[in-house]
Design an enzyme around this catalytic site. Structure first.
Site, PDB file in Angstrom:
ATOM      1  CG  HIS A  22      -4.225   1.565   6.830  1.00  0.00           C
ATOM      2  ND1 HIS A  22      -2.997   2.000   6.395  1.00  0.00           N
ATOM      3  CD2 HIS A  22      -4.043   0.307   7.287  1.00  0.00           C
ATOM      4  CE1 HIS A  22      -2.104   1.046   6.596  1.00  0.00           C
ATOM      5  NE2 HIS A  22      -2.721   0.006   7.145  1.00  0.00           N
ATOM      6  CB  CYS A  23      -6.847  -1.481   2.509  1.00  0.00           C
ATOM      7  SG  CYS A  23      -7.535  -3.075   2.069  1.00  0.00           S
ATOM      8  N   PRO A  24      -6.375  -3.190   5.480  1.00  0.00           N
ATOM      9  CG  PRO A  24      -7.770  -4.394   6.894  1.00  0.00           C
ATOM     10  CD  PRO A  24      -7.694  -3.151   6.072  1.00  0.00           C
ATOM     11  CG  ASN A  27       0.450  -3.860   5.830  1.00  0.00           C
ATOM     12  OD1 ASN A  27      -0.094  -3.170   6.687  1.00  0.00           O
ATOM     13  ND2 ASN A  27       1.705  -4.265   5.931  1.00  0.00           N
ATOM     14  CG  ASN A  28       0.053   1.129   0.909  1.00  0.00           C
ATOM     15  OD1 ASN A  28       0.267   2.074   1.653  1.00  0.00           O
ATOM     16  ND2 ASN A  28       0.576   1.047  -0.304  1.00  0.00           N
TER      17      ASN A  28
END
Length: 168
Positions: A22-24, A27-28
């Site tokens: 999950h990549c900040p 945001n996905n």
């Protein structure tokens, strides 16, 4: 029933096929559908950081002779300090993005996601090893290598050969 190699994201609340992380930043979740876009983001961020650092260093060396002549000037001293800070931040960003891009490329070559690496669920004997061209083609959605890093196109899922279909 959960598909093979899928993972439920606790942040998004979605089930993602071949979820990597999950990549900040975006945001996905980075998974099967958008992994190639995340790789393009890393690649172009690395490229633009190199470009900005190159011009920052050129600008810095242009100001070095001015520093010797106009040492008392307030603007020259503070601009050099800001340029040094920007260069430090740029180098830090370049090292971080290069490490992230490298780990993503190794994950594609070995056909494992970050979650699979951390949980040690995928051993070498569990799946037959695919050639690196095939794993890159599966991620980018095309066998044309020239199109892998062109951002203005749509990804089409590849047809998987039958002997790999049971292991995907």
């Amino acid at each position: 029933m959960r598909p093979k190699r899928s993972h439920h994201c606790s942040r998004c609340g979605h089930c993602v096929r071949r979820m990597d992380h999950h990549c900040p930043w975006i945001n996905n979740c980075v998974g099967e559908d958008n992994h190639w876009l995340f790789l393009q983001l890393c690649f172009y961020t690395e490229l633009l950081t190199c470009y900005a650092l190159m011009f920052s260093f050129f600008h810095y060396y242009y100001f070095l002779p001015l520093k010797k002549r106009n040492l008392d000037l307030f603007v020259v001293r503070h601009e050099l300090a800001i340029m040094r800070l920007a260069a430090f931040m740029g180098v830090t960003m370049l090292v971080g993005i290069t490490g992230l891009f490298y780990t993503q490329l190794i994950g594609i070559i070995t056909d494992t996601t970050s979650i699979e690496k951390m949980s040690n669920c995928c051993e070498e004997i569990s799946r037959p090893r695919k050639p690196w061209q095939q794993t890159f083609s599966e991620v980018f959605g095309t066998r044309w290598k020239i199109l892998w890093f062109i951002p203005f196109r749509q990804r089409q899922p590849l047809r998987v050969p039958y002997h790999f279909a049971n292991h995907v």
